[in-house]
Scaffold this motif. Structure first.
Motif, PDB file in Angstrom:
ATOM      1  N   ALA A   1       0.833  -1.205   0.000  1.00  0.00           N
ATOM      2  CA  ALA A   1       0.000   0.000   0.000  1.00  0.00           C
ATOM      3  C   ALA A   1       0.867   1.255   0.000  1.00  0.00           C
ATOM      4  O   ALA A   1       0.558   2.249  -0.670  1.00  0.00           O
ATOM      5  N   THR A   2       1.991   1.206   0.726  1.00  0.00           N
ATOM      6  CA  THR A   2       2.909   2.345   0.745  1.00  0.00           C
ATOM      7  C   THR A   2       3.544   2.551  -0.630  1.00  0.00           C
ATOM      8  O   THR A   2       3.657   3.680  -1.120  1.00  0.00           O
ATOM      9  N   CYS A   3       3.941   1.450  -1.259  1.00  0.00           N
ATOM     10  CA  CYS A   3       4.601   1.527  -2.567  1.00  0.00           C
ATOM     11  C   CYS A   3       3.669   2.030  -3.657  1.00  0.00           C
ATOM     12  O   CYS A   3       4.114   2.656  -4.634  1.00  0.00           O
ATOM     13  N   LEU A   4       2.370   1.766  -3.501  1.00  0.00           N
ATOM     14  CA  LEU A   4       1.412   2.220  -4.507  1.00  0.00           C
ATOM     15  C   LEU A   4       1.341   3.739  -4.586  1.00  0.00           C
ATOM     16  O   LEU A   4       0.863   4.297  -5.576  1.00  0.00           O
ATOM     17  N   GLU A   5       1.819   4.433  -3.548  1.00  0.00           N
ATOM     18  CA  GLU A   5       1.811   5.887  -3.545  1.00  0.00           C
ATOM     19  C   GLU A   5       3.036   6.477  -4.252  1.00  0.00           C
ATOM     20  O   GLU A   5       3.143   7.682  -4.431  1.00  0.00           O
ATOM     21  N   LEU A   6       3.967   5.592  -4.630  1.00  0.00           N
ATOM     22  CA  LEU A   6       5.197   6.050  -5.277  1.00  0.00           C
ATOM     23  C   LEU A   6       5.066   6.006  -6.794  1.00  0.00           C
ATOM     24  O   LEU A   6       4.250   5.272  -7.346  1.00  0.00           O
ATOM     25  N   GLN A   7       5.890   6.793  -7.443  1.00  0.00           N
ATOM     26  CA  GLN A   7       5.937   6.784  -8.904  1.00  0.00           C
ATOM     27  C   GLN A   7       6.986   5.751  -9.329  1.00  0.00           C
ATOM     28  O   GLN A   7       8.190   5.966  -9.148  1.00  0.00           O
ATOM     29  N   LEU A   8       6.514   4.624  -9.862  1.00  0.00           N
ATOM     30  CA  LEU A   8       7.390   3.496 -10.141  1.00  0.00           C
ATOM     31  C   LEU A   8       7.405   3.161 -11.629  1.00  0.00           C
ATOM     32  O   LEU A   8       6.487   3.519 -12.370  1.00  0.00           O
ATOM     33  N   ASP A   9       8.448   2.445 -12.056  1.00  0.00           N
ATOM     34  CA  ASP A   9       8.496   2.030 -13.460  1.00  0.00           C
ATOM     35  C   ASP A   9       7.559   0.841 -13.681  1.00  0.00           C
ATOM     36  O   ASP A   9       6.963   0.307 -12.751  1.00  0.00           O
ATOM     37  N   ASP A  10       7.439   0.416 -14.932  1.00  0.00           N
ATOM     38  CA  ASP A  10       6.463  -0.607 -15.294  1.00  0.00           C
ATOM     39  C   ASP A  10       6.740  -1.949 -14.618  1.00  0.00           C
ATOM     40  O   ASP A  10       5.810  -2.652 -14.210  1.00  0.00           O
ATOM     41  N   SER A  11       8.015  -2.320 -14.491  1.00  0.00           N
ATOM     42  CA  SER A  11       8.331  -3.615 -13.899  1.00  0.00           C
ATOM     43  C   SER A  11       7.943  -3.664 -12.421  1.00  0.00           C
ATOM     44  O   SER A  11       7.401  -4.669 -11.946  1.00  0.00           O
ATOM     45  N   LEU A  12       8.193  -2.599 -11.705  1.00  0.00           N
ATOM     46  CA  LEU A  12       7.826  -2.566 -10.285  1.00  0.00           C
ATOM     47  C   LEU A  12       6.312  -2.489 -10.113  1.00  0.00           C
ATOM     48  O   LEU A  12       5.754  -3.072  -9.183  1.00  0.00           O
ATOM     49  N   THR A  13       5.651  -1.761 -11.018  1.00  0.00           N
ATOM     50  CA  THR A  13       4.192  -1.682 -10.963  1.00  0.00           C
ATOM     51  C   THR A  13       3.583  -3.071 -11.175  1.00  0.00           C
ATOM     52  O   THR A  13       2.643  -3.469 -10.485  1.00  0.00           O
ATOM     53  N   ALA A  14       4.135  -3.825 -12.132  1.00  0.00           N
ATOM     54  CA  ALA A  14       3.655  -5.186 -12.374  1.00  0.00           C
ATOM     55  C   ALA A  14       3.921  -6.073 -11.159  1.00  0.00           C
ATOM     56  O   ALA A  14       3.104  -6.934 -10.810  1.00  0.00           O
ATOM     57  N   PHE A  15       5.076  -5.877 -10.520  1.00  0.00           N
ATOM     58  CA  PHE A  15       5.405  -6.635  -9.306  1.00  0.00           C
ATOM     59  C   PHE A  15       4.379  -6.370  -8.214  1.00  0.00           C
ATOM     60  O   PHE A  15       3.891  -7.297  -7.565  1.00  0.00           O
ATOM     61  N   LEU A  16       4.020  -5.107  -8.022  1.00  0.00           N
ATOM     62  CA  LEU A  16       3.030  -4.754  -7.003  1.00  0.00           C
ATOM     63  C   LEU A  16       1.664  -5.337  -7.342  1.00  0.00           C
ATOM     64  O   LEU A  16       0.936  -5.797  -6.451  1.00  0.00           O
ATOM     65  N   ASP A  17       1.315  -5.317  -8.626  1.00  0.00           N
ATOM     66  CA  ASP A  17       0.023  -5.866  -9.039  1.00  0.00           C
ATOM     67  C   ASP A  17      -0.055  -7.361  -8.726  1.00  0.00           C
ATOM     68  O   ASP A  17      -1.119  -7.875  -8.359  1.00  0.00           O
ATOM     69  N   GLY A  18       1.064  -8.057  -8.881  1.00  0.00           N
ATOM     70  CA  GLY A  18       1.069  -9.499  -8.641  1.00  0.00           C
ATOM     71  C   GLY A  18       1.087  -9.891  -7.183  1.00  0.00           C
ATOM     72  O   GLY A  18       0.802 -11.044  -6.842  1.00  0.00           O
ATOM     73  N   LEU A  19       1.423  -8.957  -6.307  1.00  0.00           N
ATOM     74  CA  LEU A  19       1.533  -9.297  -4.883  1.00  0.00           C
ATOM     75  C   LEU A  19       0.199  -9.679  -4.262  1.00  0.00           C
ATOM     76  O   LEU A  19       0.156 -10.534  -3.362  1.00  0.00           O
ATOM     77  N   ARG A  20      -0.877  -9.067  -4.720  1.00  0.00           N
ATOM     78  CA  ARG A  20      -2.182  -9.383  -4.129  1.00  0.00           C
ATOM     79  C   ARG A  20      -2.517 -10.857  -4.329  1.00  0.00           C
ATOM     80  O   ARG A  20      -2.983 -11.535  -3.409  1.00  0.00           O
ATOM     81  N   ASN A  21      -2.269 -11.360  -5.536  1.00  0.00           N
ATOM     82  CA  ASN A  21      -2.507 -12.785  -5.787  1.00  0.00           C
ATOM     83  C   ASN A  21      -1.496 -13.664  -5.040  1.00  0.00           C
ATOM     84  O   ASN A  21      -1.818 -14.757  -4.592  1.00  0.00           O
TER      85      ASN A  21
END
Length: 209
Positions: A153-173
């Motif tokens: 949730a903290t990382c979602l507030e940051l401006q991240l590149d596509d690879s990190l954004t995809a990593f965060l998206d996969g964490l929920r699953n």
């Protein structure tokens, strides 16, 4: 020889580490039914611990065991008994005609032909230790899941590149997976920590300002 132990303690331990033993839930239910046949009632009808002096060979019929195992069919019962035998938790002590029955002396059973649970109780300390380890790991995994979701949730507030954004998206699953391991959870937490502590741009709201 083994230390006195209650029926509930031993079946709970087996249930907790059933994956390690290669057992499915049906086999654990059958084991519980077998344990319910052991003579471990005290004079006041209260349950007493099982000891090396307890008759550990179950001579109940398949019909009785199916009833106590929540209505399993005879075929299911036989399959689960074979699984328990393969797992080294019981030993068949067959009579000459293949029937199960007690050996009586002075009106009391002193032995029996049937399903011997001595191998289970011989491994009692091992199973209790393994179950404790699995419970501790499960507690740690619950804590890691909570930390991962919080840092995500903290990382979602940051401006991240596509690879990190995809990593965060996969964490929920990832955290919802029943097969999630401690190694995977620790690795995910380590990467999240690195993302937060690394030299990253300002938050998305600050960048927009």
């Amino acid at each position: 020889a083994f230390r006195p132990i209650s029926r509930r303690a031993i079946v709970t331990a087996v249930n907790t580490c059933s994956r390690d033993l290669g057992l499915r839930q049906g086999a654990v239910v059958v084991l519980d039914a077998l344990l319910s046949c052991l003579p471990c009632q005290g004079p006041d009808s209260s349950e007493v611990p099982i000891t090396p002096a307890t008759l550990l060979t179950v001579y109940a019929s398949n019909e009785t065991l199916c009833f106590r195992a929540k209505g399993l069919t005879d075929r299911q019962l036989r399959r689960h008994l074979a699984t328990l035998e393969d797992a080294g938790l019981l030993l068949r002590r067959d009579s000459a005609n293949g029937k199960r029955f007690p050996v009586m002396k002075a009106g009391k059973p002193v032995g029996a032909f049937g399903l011997d649970l001595s191998p289970l109780f011989a491994r009692a300390d091992e199973l209790l230790a393994l179950a404790l380890r699995r419970r501790e790991q499960a507690d740690e995994l619950r804590g890691l899941r909570a930390q991962i979701l919080r840092l995500r949730a903290t990382c979602l507030e940051l401006q991240l590149d596509d690879s990190l954004t995809a990593f965060l998206d996969g964490l929920r699953n990832l955290v919802r997976r029943t097969t999630l391991t401690l190694i995977e959870a620790r690795a995910a937490l380590a990467r999240l920590t690195a993302v937060i502590s690394g030299p990253l741009p300002a938050t998305t709201s600050e960048a927009a300002a």
